[in-house]
Motif scaffolding. Structure first.
Motif, PDB file in Angstrom:
ATOM      1  N   ASN A   3      -4.861   9.000 -21.876  1.00  0.00           N
ATOM      2  CA  ASN A   3      -4.513   8.775 -23.275  1.00  0.00           C
ATOM      3  C   ASN A   3      -4.096   7.335 -23.548  1.00  0.00           C
ATOM      4  O   ASN A   3      -4.427   6.773 -24.604  1.00  0.00           O
ATOM      5  CB  ASN A   3      -3.394   9.729 -23.699  1.00  0.00           C
ATOM      6  CG  ASN A   3      -3.291   9.839 -25.208  1.00  0.00           C
ATOM      7  OD1 ASN A   3      -4.235  10.264 -25.863  1.00  0.00           O
ATOM      8  ND2 ASN A   3      -2.155   9.446 -25.768  1.00  0.00           N
ATOM      9  N   ASP A   4      -3.378   6.709 -22.601  1.00  0.00           N
ATOM     10  CA  ASP A   4      -2.949   5.330 -22.835  1.00  0.00           C
ATOM     11  C   ASP A   4      -4.143   4.375 -22.857  1.00  0.00           C
ATOM     12  O   ASP A   4      -4.160   3.396 -23.619  1.00  0.00           O
ATOM     13  CB  ASP A   4      -1.924   4.895 -21.788  1.00  0.00           C
ATOM     14  CG  ASP A   4      -2.443   5.029 -20.367  1.00  0.00           C
ATOM     15  OD1 ASP A   4      -3.441   5.743 -20.161  1.00  0.00           O
ATOM     16  OD2 ASP A   4      -1.843   4.414 -19.458  1.00  0.00           O
ATOM     17  N   LYS A  11      -6.999   0.464 -30.410  1.00  0.00           N
ATOM     18  CA  LYS A  11      -6.401  -0.725 -31.024  1.00  0.00           C
ATOM     19  C   LYS A  11      -7.284  -1.958 -30.886  1.00  0.00           C
ATOM     20  O   LYS A  11      -7.350  -2.784 -31.802  1.00  0.00           O
ATOM     21  CB  LYS A  11      -5.023  -0.993 -30.402  1.00  0.00           C
ATOM     22  CG  LYS A  11      -3.981   0.066 -30.744  1.00  0.00           C
ATOM     23  CD  LYS A  11      -2.594  -0.314 -30.251  1.00  0.00           C
ATOM     24  CE  LYS A  11      -2.502  -0.244 -28.735  1.00  0.00           C
ATOM     25  NZ  LYS A  11      -1.123  -0.506 -28.245  1.00  0.00           N
ATOM     26  N   THR A  12      -7.965  -2.081 -29.746  1.00  0.00           N
ATOM     27  CA  THR A  12      -8.695  -3.326 -29.465  1.00  0.00           C
ATOM     28  C   THR A  12     -10.201  -3.231 -29.696  1.00  0.00           C
ATOM     29  O   THR A  12     -10.838  -4.214 -30.075  1.00  0.00           O
ATOM     30  CB  THR A  12      -8.450  -3.760 -28.012  1.00  0.00           C
ATOM     31  OG1 THR A  12      -8.906  -2.725 -27.126  1.00  0.00           O
ATOM     32  CG2 THR A  12      -6.967  -4.019 -27.771  1.00  0.00           C
ATOM     33  N   ASN A  13     -10.781  -2.060 -29.447  1.00  0.00           N
ATOM     34  CA  ASN A  13     -12.233  -1.904 -29.592  1.00  0.00           C
ATOM     35  C   ASN A  13     -12.561  -0.472 -30.023  1.00  0.00           C
ATOM     36  O   ASN A  13     -13.127   0.313 -29.253  1.00  0.00           O
ATOM     37  CB  ASN A  13     -12.939  -2.236 -28.276  1.00  0.00           C
ATOM     38  CG  ASN A  13     -14.416  -2.531 -28.481  1.00  0.00           C
ATOM     39  OD1 ASN A  13     -14.996  -2.146 -29.494  1.00  0.00           O
ATOM     40  ND2 ASN A  13     -15.025  -3.203 -27.521  1.00  0.00           N
ATOM     41  N   PRO A  14     -12.207  -0.122 -31.259  1.00  0.00           N
ATOM     42  CA  PRO A  14     -12.368   1.272 -31.707  1.00  0.00           C
ATOM     43  C   PRO A  14     -13.819   1.753 -31.724  1.00  0.00           C
ATOM     44  O   PRO A  14     -14.086   2.915 -31.434  1.00  0.00           O
ATOM     45  CB  PRO A  14     -11.770   1.252 -33.116  1.00  0.00           C
ATOM     46  CG  PRO A  14     -11.859  -0.176 -33.551  1.00  0.00           C
ATOM     47  CD  PRO A  14     -11.648  -0.981 -32.305  1.00  0.00           C
ATOM     48  N   LEU A  64      -7.354   6.016 -38.616  1.00  0.00           N
ATOM     49  CA  LEU A  64      -7.009   6.477 -37.270  1.00  0.00           C
ATOM     50  C   LEU A  64      -6.147   5.446 -36.548  1.00  0.00           C
ATOM     51  O   LEU A  64      -5.141   5.790 -35.916  1.00  0.00           O
ATOM     52  CB  LEU A  64      -8.290   6.752 -36.478  1.00  0.00           C
ATOM     53  CG  LEU A  64      -8.138   7.406 -35.101  1.00  0.00           C
ATOM     54  CD1 LEU A  64      -7.492   8.779 -35.227  1.00  0.00           C
ATOM     55  CD2 LEU A  64      -9.504   7.533 -34.426  1.00  0.00           C
ATOM     56  N   GLN A  65      -6.531   4.183 -36.652  1.00  0.00           N
ATOM     57  CA  GLN A  65      -5.755   3.119 -36.011  1.00  0.00           C
ATOM     58  C   GLN A  65      -4.337   3.040 -36.574  1.00  0.00           C
ATOM     59  O   GLN A  65      -3.373   2.839 -35.838  1.00  0.00           O
ATOM     60  CB  GLN A  65      -6.449   1.770 -36.211  1.00  0.00           C
ATOM     61  CG  GLN A  65      -7.706   1.576 -35.379  1.00  0.00           C
ATOM     62  CD  GLN A  65      -8.356   0.238 -35.666  1.00  0.00           C
ATOM     63  OE1 GLN A  65      -8.627  -0.110 -36.812  1.00  0.00           O
ATOM     64  NE2 GLN A  65      -8.603  -0.535 -34.616  1.00  0.00           N
ATOM     65  N   ASN A  74      -2.139  14.082 -27.665  1.00  0.00           N
ATOM     66  CA  ASN A  74      -3.352  13.467 -27.141  1.00  0.00           C
ATOM     67  C   ASN A  74      -4.211  12.888 -28.259  1.00  0.00           C
ATOM     68  O   ASN A  74      -4.442  13.535 -29.279  1.00  0.00           O
ATOM     69  CB  ASN A  74      -4.145  14.514 -26.352  1.00  0.00           C
ATOM     70  CG  ASN A  74      -5.340  13.918 -25.645  1.00  0.00           C
ATOM     71  OD1 ASN A  74      -6.394  13.774 -26.233  1.00  0.00           O
ATOM     72  ND2 ASN A  74      -5.165  13.575 -24.376  1.00  0.00           N
ATOM     73  N   LEU A  75      -4.696  11.663 -28.075  1.00  0.00           N
ATOM     74  CA  LEU A  75      -5.514  10.992 -29.095  1.00  0.00           C
ATOM     75  C   LEU A  75      -6.798  11.758 -29.370  1.00  0.00           C
ATOM     76  O   LEU A  75      -7.219  11.887 -30.522  1.00  0.00           O
ATOM     77  CB  LEU A  75      -5.842   9.564 -28.649  1.00  0.00           C
ATOM     78  CG  LEU A  75      -6.864   8.796 -29.502  1.00  0.00           C
ATOM     79  CD1 LEU A  75      -6.396   8.685 -30.948  1.00  0.00           C
ATOM     80  CD2 LEU A  75      -7.122   7.411 -28.911  1.00  0.00           C
ATOM     81  N   LYS A  76      -7.421  12.274 -28.331  1.00  0.00           N
ATOM     82  CA  LYS A  76      -8.695  12.965 -28.530  1.00  0.00           C
ATOM     83  C   LYS A  76      -8.510  14.215 -29.387  1.00  0.00           C
ATOM     84  O   LYS A  76      -9.349  14.522 -30.240  1.00  0.00           O
ATOM     85  CB  LYS A  76      -9.327  13.328 -27.185  1.00  0.00           C
ATOM     86  CG  LYS A  76     -10.775  13.790 -27.324  1.00  0.00           C
ATOM     87  CD  LYS A  76     -11.485  13.850 -25.996  1.00  0.00           C
ATOM     88  CE  LYS A  76     -10.994  15.004 -25.159  1.00  0.00           C
ATOM     89  NZ  LYS A  76     -11.858  15.251 -23.982  1.00  0.00           N
ATOM     90  N   GLN A  77      -7.405  14.922 -29.199  1.00  0.00           N
ATOM     91  CA  GLN A  77      -7.141  16.097 -30.021  1.00  0.00           C
ATOM     92  C   GLN A  77      -6.886  15.694 -31.470  1.00  0.00           C
ATOM     93  O   GLN A  77      -7.339  16.367 -32.408  1.00  0.00           O
ATOM     94  CB  GLN A  77      -5.947  16.866 -29.462  1.00  0.00           C
ATOM     95  CG  GLN A  77      -6.216  17.507 -28.104  1.00  0.00           C
ATOM     96  CD  GLN A  77      -4.993  18.195 -27.530  1.00  0.00           C
ATOM     97  OE1 GLN A  77      -3.871  17.981 -27.985  1.00  0.00           O
ATOM     98  NE2 GLN A  77      -5.199  19.021 -26.516  1.00  0.00           N
TER      99      GLN A  77
END
Length: 256
Positions: A3-4, A11-14, A64-65, A74-77
């Motif tokens: 997740n990290d 943040k850097t390359n969505p 999202l960002q 979790n980001l994916k969820q």
């Protein structure tokens, strides 16, 4: 993906994050569930997945960002909840389009629309832009027009077939019209492309798959979408482009 790591990519390359196999699989999983429940009867999983991806990247990525926080889980969820909502929007749009096709025969009845002179001029100007785009494909124009009719679920006529295959017999024409010569809005994409692909391969002397044909048309439609957005003051997405193509083929529409 941890997740990290995903959060840092967000943040850097969505764009790269959303296009990773893992996140694309999340989109496909949700699209597949909707397909299994009867949604998107006309479109392939690949097309819908691409449309969802485009909407995320063009309309939702900044949200999202800005709004995702690891404390939410979790980001994916979190991402999949967003995809679910986008997919609902697309299903509703698809259902509205299908109802329109089921309740009106655009080829057999004049369509009367009331527009101001300015709107009438705008519509005609947009249709002329489509004509100019098609002029770039003189050699492949009959094929492209035939497939654009399929894409927009516009009824195919004998002259459409003869323009592509001048030597087509009456039996061949009737066989094709048995599917495409009447309202076929509810037919699945895979079935329709497999049917028309037989004609395309015969004329071109090839043995390409129906999926290859679908991709060929998808590339041309992407070109058309770019062309319209570059030359028009209007903004075209997939739905708007399909509507424009439907209007383009309405031979007996009346503007008053």
């Amino acid at each position: 993906m941890k997740n990290d790591v995903a959060h840092e990519m967000l943040k850097t390359n969505p764009h790269e994050l959303i296009c990773t196999p893992e996140f694309q699989q999340s989109i496909l999983k949700i699209v597949r569930k909707f397909k299994q429940k009867g949604g998107f009867s006309q479109d392939s999983e690949a097309d819908i997945t691409q449309e969802v991806t485009t909407r995320v990247l063009e309309q939702r990525i900044h949200y999202l960002q800005k709004n995702y926080d690891p404390k939410f889980g979790n980001l994916k969820q979190y991402f999949e909840k967003m995809v679910y909502n986008i997919t609902i929007e697309l299903v509703n749009a698809s259902n509205r389009r299908q109802k329109v096709h089921q309740t009106m025969d655009m080829e057999n009845a004049p369509q009367i629309a009331t527009y101001s002179d300015a709107k009438q001029e705008l519509i005609l100007d947009e249709l002329q832009k489509v004509q100019k785009f098609l002029a770039r494909f003189q050699r492949q124009k009959p094929k492209l027009l035939l497939l654009m009719k399929l894409y927009s679920r516009t009824i195919i006529k004998p002259e459409d077939i003869l323009n592509f295959k001048p030597t087509a017999t009456s039996e061949e024409i009737q066989e094709i019209l048995a599917t495409f010569g009447k309202n076929y809005a509810t037919y699945d994409d895979s079935y329709l492309y497999s049917k028309i692909n037989q004609l395309i391969n015969e004329v071109e002397g090839k043995t390409n798959s129906s999926e290859a044909l679908r991709k060929w048309l998808s590339n041309r439609l992407t070109d058309l979408n770019v062309w319209m957005n570059r030359h028009s003051s209007l903004k075209y997405d997939k739905e708007a482009l399909r509507n424009l193509i439907q209007l383009f083929f309405m031979k007996n529409w009346i503007i008053v």
